[in-house]
Design an enzyme around this catalytic site. Sequence first.
Site, PDB file in Angstrom:
ATOM      1  N   TYR A  11      75.516  32.301  13.636  1.00  0.00           N
ATOM      2  CA  TYR A  11      76.899  32.669  13.892  1.00  0.00           C
ATOM      3  C   TYR A  11      77.228  32.581  15.383  1.00  0.00           C
ATOM      4  O   TYR A  11      78.190  31.931  15.776  1.00  0.00           O
ATOM      5  CB  TYR A  11      77.184  34.096  13.401  1.00  0.00           C
ATOM      6  CG  TYR A  11      77.657  34.198  11.972  1.00  0.00           C
ATOM      7  CD1 TYR A  11      78.508  35.213  11.561  1.00  0.00           C
ATOM      8  CD2 TYR A  11      77.217  33.293  11.019  1.00  0.00           C
ATOM      9  CE1 TYR A  11      78.918  35.316  10.254  1.00  0.00           C
ATOM     10  CE2 TYR A  11      77.623  33.403   9.718  1.00  0.00           C
ATOM     11  CZ  TYR A  11      78.466  34.416   9.335  1.00  0.00           C
ATOM     12  OH  TYR A  11      78.869  34.540   8.036  1.00  0.00           O
TER      13      TYR A  11
ATOM     14  N   GLU B 136      81.824  26.032  19.034  1.00  0.00           N
ATOM     15  CA  GLU B 136      83.191  25.661  18.638  1.00  0.00           C
ATOM     16  C   GLU B 136      84.171  25.988  19.746  1.00  0.00           C
ATOM     17  O   GLU B 136      84.961  25.139  20.177  1.00  0.00           O
ATOM     18  CB  GLU B 136      83.582  26.394  17.345  1.00  0.00           C
ATOM     19  CG  GLU B 136      82.793  25.913  16.120  1.00  0.00           C
ATOM     20  CD  GLU B 136      83.147  26.673  14.846  1.00  0.00           C
ATOM     21  OE1 GLU B 136      84.347  26.942  14.632  1.00  0.00           O
ATOM     22  OE2 GLU B 136      82.236  26.982  14.071  1.00  0.00           O
TER      23      GLU B 136
END
Lengths: 310, 290
Positions: free
Chosen positions: B191, B198
Amino acid sequence: MKVTLVSRSGREVIKGGIELADGATVSDLQEAIHGRIKKYYPSRQRLTLPLQAGSQGKPIVLVPKSKLADYCDGNANNLTVLFKDLGIQVSYSTLFFWEYLGPLIIYPICYYFPVYKYFGYEGERVVYPVQTYALYYWCFHYFKRIMETFFIHRFSHATSPLSNVFRNCAYYWTFGTYIAYHVNHPLYTPVGDLQMKIGFTFGLICQISNLYCHLILRNLRSPSGNGGYQIPGGFLFNIVTCANYTTEIYQWLGFNIATQTIAGYVFLIVASLIMTNWALAKHRRLKKLFDGKEGRPRYPRRWVILPPFI
Amino acid sequence: MAVEDVDGIYAHFGGSSAHLIKLHQCAHLASPPPFSIRIPSPSSMAGFLYALRRIYLSLYNWTVFIGWFQVLYFAVKALREGGPTTVYDAVEKPLQLAQTAAVLEILHGIVGLVRSPVSATLPQIGSRLFLVWGILWSIPETRTHVLVSSLVISWSITEIIRYSFFGMKEALGFAPSWLLWLRYSTFLLLYPTGITSEVGLIYVALPFIKASEKYCIRMPNKWNFTFDYFYASIIALAIYVPGMFLVLLIIQVNKDCLPNCFNHISSGSPHMYGYMLGQRKKALSKSKTA
């Protein structure tokens, strides 16, 4: 009688419970809870009967005016009540006022002040008549809404959670800015004169109809504010359940026909979807309540919100 | 058939197998009519559709699994042979295919083939597609950045585990406990690395987006519409982290299919991270006692 107050996790909210007179009402219980725990004022309390293990269905909510004894099914001296904290509450008037204030202020700012300079558009800008009329139309709309909030609407619930203030303000203020930015833009392209007139005239008629719908709805509810339901009737309510939403949607359509921006149409679509959701729920509720049995009237066949579609 | 749910995630799957047992009990009761046309009874029709659904979902999950496996394989190969700047070119095609195929999952949710809420899967897949097509494909200057490597590796490992998990559930009726453990443990690292990659790549892309004026619509035009890709990307960046909070909130509202929702979460916020830690504890302790 003794009331045991438990949270959904089983923990006792008030140790030892609360002692009340046998004829006490739910409202008395709410006041007692508030007396013991200051922050839990009555509108913040959600009191339900515990669901029997394994049973489905909606829990029974304790209504303020009812007697506690009505909810005891066996033991008249003991009652266990499930407590839920609804969080900080604000009155609906407060909520509506703040969410409508944003558009009422932001739109004229875009019209009157040289904000587009900060987006790189220097120099004087030409203001078309349609942009001026749009300003008046828009401000009238939100001013009307604020006035209705304080003088016309009768709300089914007294309060709304505080978080709704942030959510609703984000919705209205963001869309207000989005539309105001585009309609008052220096490079705005107006539509033809006839289209503008048709749009604003139609919109105004719908706004006035919307006001009339709100007056009708107000008279359905008694001033004592117990928020009961009646079958709406008169004017457009004879053919559509949520005529107030219908006129609201069409009034935005009028605005968009006159101003022709994608921003405005996006807002129209989103608002229509939201209102249609509400209308479907209300229509279903009314049909369920007025089922024609046990002497209750039967809810007549009507459009939900947007004839001839739904 | 063993459908004892190790983690209760596929609760509806268990329901379907119960239905299958009932079907089997009814099968011998139906006798064929005297003439040769056999009209399927409602229960056998449902059984047929059930089998069809299972075959389709098995095929889907395993196909996409292969896609992501390729991504990981080519990524590692390129890293070793040419270094981080060559990773994108090596993985481009399988990455685009595997990630875009995920749009089908939204469809699955809408038609009710799987029980995930569309409101949770949509922003997740949206953000993934934004990265793959909106940033990496549209802004070539980002392709040689080192964050591309961390991005595709984080994504591919997560997806490999996820798709094989569901592939096994659909095809075999169960998934091994080590796979369950992987699902609930690898996110601890993936995560943070995924989301950092991103956000980082969007940030890296910003100056190039502004300079290229790509996907911009300017006024004046008949519909008084504007779109500025640069500002839209900034807004996307701004809602990224709190956006994950919002998705979590939506998931909380759809509590009954909560475990299903994490099927589609592959990037997260600190809050979500903490939540998944809790879920992990619950799931792994449950599998120990099962």
